[in-house]
Motif scaffolding. Structure first.
Motif, PDB file in Angstrom:
ATOM      1  N   UNK A 355       9.897   3.817   5.465  1.00 48.23           N
ATOM      2  CA  UNK A 355       8.439   3.893   5.564  1.00 48.23           C
ATOM      3  C   UNK A 355       7.933   2.609   6.207  1.00 48.23           C
ATOM      4  N   UNK A 356       6.652   2.556   6.478  1.00 44.58           N
ATOM      5  CA  UNK A 356       6.071   1.364   7.096  1.00 44.58           C
ATOM      6  C   UNK A 356       4.608   1.254   6.705  1.00 44.58           C
ATOM      7  N   UNK A 357       4.065   0.068   6.901  1.00 40.54           N
ATOM      8  CA  UNK A 357       2.619  -0.128   6.805  1.00 40.54           C
ATOM      9  C   UNK A 357       2.242  -1.327   7.661  1.00 40.54           C
ATOM     10  N   UNK A 358       0.966  -1.430   7.971  1.00 43.20           N
ATOM     11  CA  UNK A 358       0.533  -2.469   8.912  1.00 43.20           C
ATOM     12  C   UNK A 358      -0.928  -2.839   8.647  1.00 43.20           C
ATOM     13  N   UNK A 359      -1.320  -3.956   9.223  1.00 44.05           N
ATOM     14  CA  UNK A 359      -2.737  -4.315   9.199  1.00 44.05           C
ATOM     15  C   UNK A 359      -3.534  -3.291  10.009  1.00 44.05           C
ATOM     16  N   UNK A 360      -4.796  -3.169   9.672  1.00 43.80           N
ATOM     17  CA  UNK A 360      -5.668  -2.211  10.362  1.00 43.80           C
ATOM     18  C   UNK A 360      -7.111  -2.587  10.050  1.00 43.80           C
ATOM     19  N   UNK A 361      -8.030  -1.744  10.447  1.00 41.61           N
ATOM     20  CA  UNK A 361      -9.429  -2.016  10.121  1.00 41.61           C
ATOM     21  C   UNK A 361      -9.662  -1.991   8.614  1.00 41.61           C
ATOM     22  N   UNK A 362      -8.786  -1.290   7.893  1.00 42.22           N
ATOM     23  CA  UNK A 362      -8.932  -1.186   6.435  1.00 42.22           C
ATOM     24  C   UNK A 362      -7.985  -2.103   5.668  1.00 42.22           C
ATOM     25  N   UNK A 363      -7.020  -2.700   6.393  1.00 42.66           N
ATOM     26  CA  UNK A 363      -6.025  -3.563   5.750  1.00 42.66           C
ATOM     27  C   UNK A 363      -6.048  -4.921   6.463  1.00 42.66           C
ATOM     28  N   UNK A 364      -6.620  -5.920   5.809  1.00 34.05           N
ATOM     29  CA  UNK A 364      -6.677  -7.259   6.396  1.00 34.05           C
ATOM     30  C   UNK A 364      -5.311  -7.925   6.331  1.00 34.05           C
ATOM     31  N   UNK A 365      -5.198  -9.052   7.010  1.00 32.86           N
ATOM     32  CA  UNK A 365      -3.947  -9.800   6.964  1.00 32.86           C
ATOM     33  C   UNK A 365      -3.626 -10.228   5.530  1.00 32.86           C
ATOM     34  N   UNK A 366      -4.628 -10.699   4.803  1.00 29.17           N
ATOM     35  CA  UNK A 366      -4.375 -11.126   3.420  1.00 29.17           C
ATOM     36  C   UNK A 366      -3.946  -9.950   2.551  1.00 29.17           C
ATOM     37  N   UNK A 367      -4.552  -8.802   2.768  1.00 30.19           N
ATOM     38  CA  UNK A 367      -4.160  -7.613   2.011  1.00 30.19           C
ATOM     39  C   UNK A 367      -2.728  -7.206   2.356  1.00 30.19           C
ATOM     40  N   UNK A 397       0.252  -9.379  16.697  1.00 27.21           N
ATOM     41  CA  UNK A 397      -0.904 -10.002  17.325  1.00 27.21           C
ATOM     42  C   UNK A 397      -1.477 -11.043  16.375  1.00 27.21           C
ATOM     43  N   UNK A 398      -2.599 -11.625  16.721  1.00 21.76           N
ATOM     44  CA  UNK A 398      -3.239 -12.610  15.854  1.00 21.76           C
ATOM     45  C   UNK A 398      -3.722 -11.925  14.578  1.00 21.76           C
ATOM     46  N   UNK A 399      -3.224 -12.392  13.421  1.00 17.88           N
ATOM     47  CA  UNK A 399      -3.564 -11.788  12.123  1.00 17.88           C
ATOM     48  C   UNK A 399      -3.279 -10.289  12.090  1.00 17.88           C
ATOM     49  N   UNK A 400      -2.275  -9.887  12.836  1.00 18.12           N
ATOM     50  CA  UNK A 400      -1.885  -8.471  12.899  1.00 18.12           C
ATOM     51  C   UNK A 400      -0.376  -8.388  12.633  1.00 18.12           C
ATOM     52  N   UNK A 401       0.001  -7.554  11.656  1.00 13.90           N
ATOM     53  CA  UNK A 401       1.395  -7.532  11.208  1.00 13.90           C
ATOM     54  C   UNK A 401       1.839  -6.108  10.886  1.00 13.90           C
TER      55      UNK A 401
END
Length: 633
Positions: A355-367, A397-401
């Protein structure tokens, strides 16, 4: 190489084995102190009588070491190098090939088909080689190519510029395509007596290019593929099922055989890894390690050609010192293994989940990092449950993981048991607003789970290097140490360096004899790897600067969290500071003493190997690769 007419008549009159096997060979009894018969290829050995008959005027070149010839040579000595007066003549190479039974291969770089200066030039073949260049099977099936051409010297890479330069470079000059023990003995004796560099290759997986070396004679064990299952093996300390594997056996081969016969073997995660070669000799972590320890821990006996050319059986009873040293002390260090006998285990079911997950408009870098932290906090529980996880954390990307679980390999867990194990972490992710869609499947056997869970390795990048660390359980035992560890990992990824890691443990099981594997493995919960890269147009000075920055600054952050831990030598940074402590720990002093006993002339050299700091490779490009003359420091 074609037989010389000078020798043809004499050799036709001489005892010949089957075509392709050594001409200087005698068949001996299959009885072995290992507790299992010798393979047929191990019964074909070199003897003084056969040697004196086969090459009466050149015995000194191929003879076994006598005590006097094992004395340490001048400290200023270099290994013989092509073009030197001491380099063997074509006449001698031809004789050597005759004694080998035609098994000598003069090295042609794998990508020579791309270069018009080579007779092998063929644009269609070049296209095929280029398309398959990152496929580990391609390099494993070549007698000299290695998985990481950076450490060969990048002297013949695929190209569209047919007029560019291609040289043998850091690949061995010749390789012996081994089909029996006599050929290994001949190669060892010839290299020692002619002062040649000697390298050993099965697949060439080692991250630092240990199976390559300019001007070397290579011993290619890839075709020693015999596998014998022993239902009731008996030794002084063990009775139970075991398997005897030739040195060329790869992970997919032993796993397939295990599935056929109903047992589970401890072998590599990678599909083309050579299980019975440098992998097991360097320790060898496995998807089964959290349950049974390292691959080296499973070894019950080995058949080995030593630096003096003698073929010996090594067990806890026959030679306890060498038995300890060779199981974990590094490939290409104490001898050339032709087979190992290892304990095996009952058939086991596995749940495999990706499975996977990533930062998004709903998931910040800190989250995102809170979700990663929730996972990392649970490493002790997951490893103690016998599971093994292979995962990535990368910056996009910047603050994107992005986080990739690829896969969570839950040995001895049904689907329900796996879900119960990870439910607290999944709940944390849900509470954080991180959505995942696990693809989880139960397999009733290890082989099918492994085939589904682990992709074929992508290799052969010439613009990157790796570094690794074995993070110990102690780093999870206090809030401060855990925070330091987690912050170090986050800092690395945020700076743009990918994290490839394994949550696992590798404790020595009760009743297993001790060995020389890195003591840091016994305490680890995380084997983490990262890498750096550079432009394909970067010059050697810029590459060296980048490598040193990576070693000192990027990897330095990891080392600071656990300065007394170490790293896995086979998947490491070739510039690792204090490699003795990092790769061998408290075992190094004893290994060094044994190296001087079993290989006092240092026939077996490998980068970062025991005693390697007494040697230097004067590389052509100034990088820490094997493209240069090997000399004593």
């Amino acid at each position: 190489m074609a037989p010389s007419s000078i020798f043809a008549g004499a050799l036709l009159a001489f005892y010949l084995a089957t075509p392709g096997s050594a001409a200087a060979v005698q068949k001996v009894s299959s009885v072995s102190d290992a507790g299992a018969p010798l393979f047929t290829n191990e019964q074909l050995q070199l003897t003084e009588h056969i040697l004196s008959t086969a090459a009466p005027n050149h015995t000194a070149l191929f003879d076994f070491a006598k005590n006097s010839s094992l004395s340490v040579r001048s400290r200023n000595e270099c290994k013989a190098y092509p073009g030197d007066a001491a380099w063997p003549s074509n006449f001698v190479w031809t004789l050597f090939d005759e004694l080998l039974g035609g098994a000598l291969i003069k090295t042609v770089p794998l990508a020579a088909a791309c270069y018009s200066s080579w007779p092998e030039y063929d644009s269609d073949e070049c296209d095929t080689i280029t398309a398959d260049w990152t496929d580990s099977n391609l390099h494993a099936a070549d007698p000299a190519s290695v998985m990481w051409p950076l450490f060969e010297g990048r002297t013949c890479l695929p190209t569209t510029n047919a007029s560019a330069s291609c040289t043998v470079g850091g690949y061995s000059s010749y390789a012996v395509n081994v089909s029996n023990v006599a050929q290994v003995q001949l190669a060892v004796n010839f290299a020692r007596n002619a002062n040649l560099r000697l390298v050993v290759k099965n697949t060439g997986h080692d991250f630092n290019g240990k199976s390559t070396g300019a001007g070397a004679l290579g011993v290619w064990t890839h075709h020693l593929k015999d596998i014998d299952y022993i239902k009731n093996y008996k030794s002084r300390t063990y009775q139970g099922p075991a398997v005897k594997m030739g040195a060329g056996v790869q992970a997919h081969e032993i796993y397939e055989k295990a599935n056929e016969l109903g047992f589970t073997a401890v072998g590599g995660e990678g599909k083309t890894v050579g299980v019975a070669g440098g992998y097991v000799l360097g320790g060898g972590h496995s998807p089964m390690s959290s349950m049974y320890g390292l691959a080296a821990d499973q070894v019950l006996a080995l058949e080995v050609v030593l630096a003096n050319g003698r073929f010996v059986t090594v067990t806890e009873e026959t030679d306890p010192d060498l038995f300890w040293a060779i199981r974990g002390g590094g490939g290409g260090t104490f001898g050339i293994v032709t087979s190992v006998i290892s304990r095996v285990h009952p058939k086991v079911g596995v749940t495999v989940s990706t499975f996977s997950f990533a930062t998004s408009t709903n998931v910040s870098a800190d989250t995102f990092w809170a979700g990663i932290r929730s996972y990392v906090e649970r490493f002790p529980a997951y490893a103690d449950a016998g599971t093994y996880a292979y995962f990535w954390v990368i910056a996009t990307g910047t603050d994107s993981f992005e986080f990739l679980m690829n896969p969570f390999f839950a040995t001895n867990h049904t689907l329900a048991e796996y879900n119960a194990l990870v439910e607290p972490w999944y709940k944390d992710l849900a509470d954080l607003g991180i959505s995942i869609t696990p693809n989880s499947t139960y397999y009733d056997n290890y082989y099918d789970a492994w085939m589904a869970g682990f992709p074929l390795e992508t290799v052969a990048s010439s613009v990157m290097m790796t570094g690794s660390r074995l993070f110990p359980r102690a780093n999870w035992e206090t809030t401060y140490s855990f925070n330091s560890t987690f912050d170090a990992l986050r800092t690395t990824v945020t700076a743009g360096y990918a994290l490839l890691a394994f949550n696992m443990k590798a404790e020595l099981q009760d009743g297993y004899p001790s060995n020389s594997a890195n003591p840091a493995f016994r305490n680890t919960l995380l084997h983490a790897i990262t890498s750096t890269s550079w432009s394909s147009t970067a010059n050697n000075t810029a590459i060296k600067d980048q490598m040193e920055t990576f070693t000192n600054d990027v990897m330095g952050i990891w080392r600071a969290t656990c300065p007394d831990a170490g790293a896995y030598m086979s998947e490491s940074d070739i510039l690792e500071p204090n490699f003795k402590e990092a790769f061998y720990g408290s075992n190094y002093a004893r290994l060094w003493k044994l190296k001087q006993i079993y290989d006092p002339t240092f026939l077996f050299y490998a980068p970062t190997g025991v005693g390697s700091d007494n040697w230097v490779v004067n590389s052509e490009d100034g990088l820490p690769d094997q493209n240069g003359r090997l000399c004593r420091v």
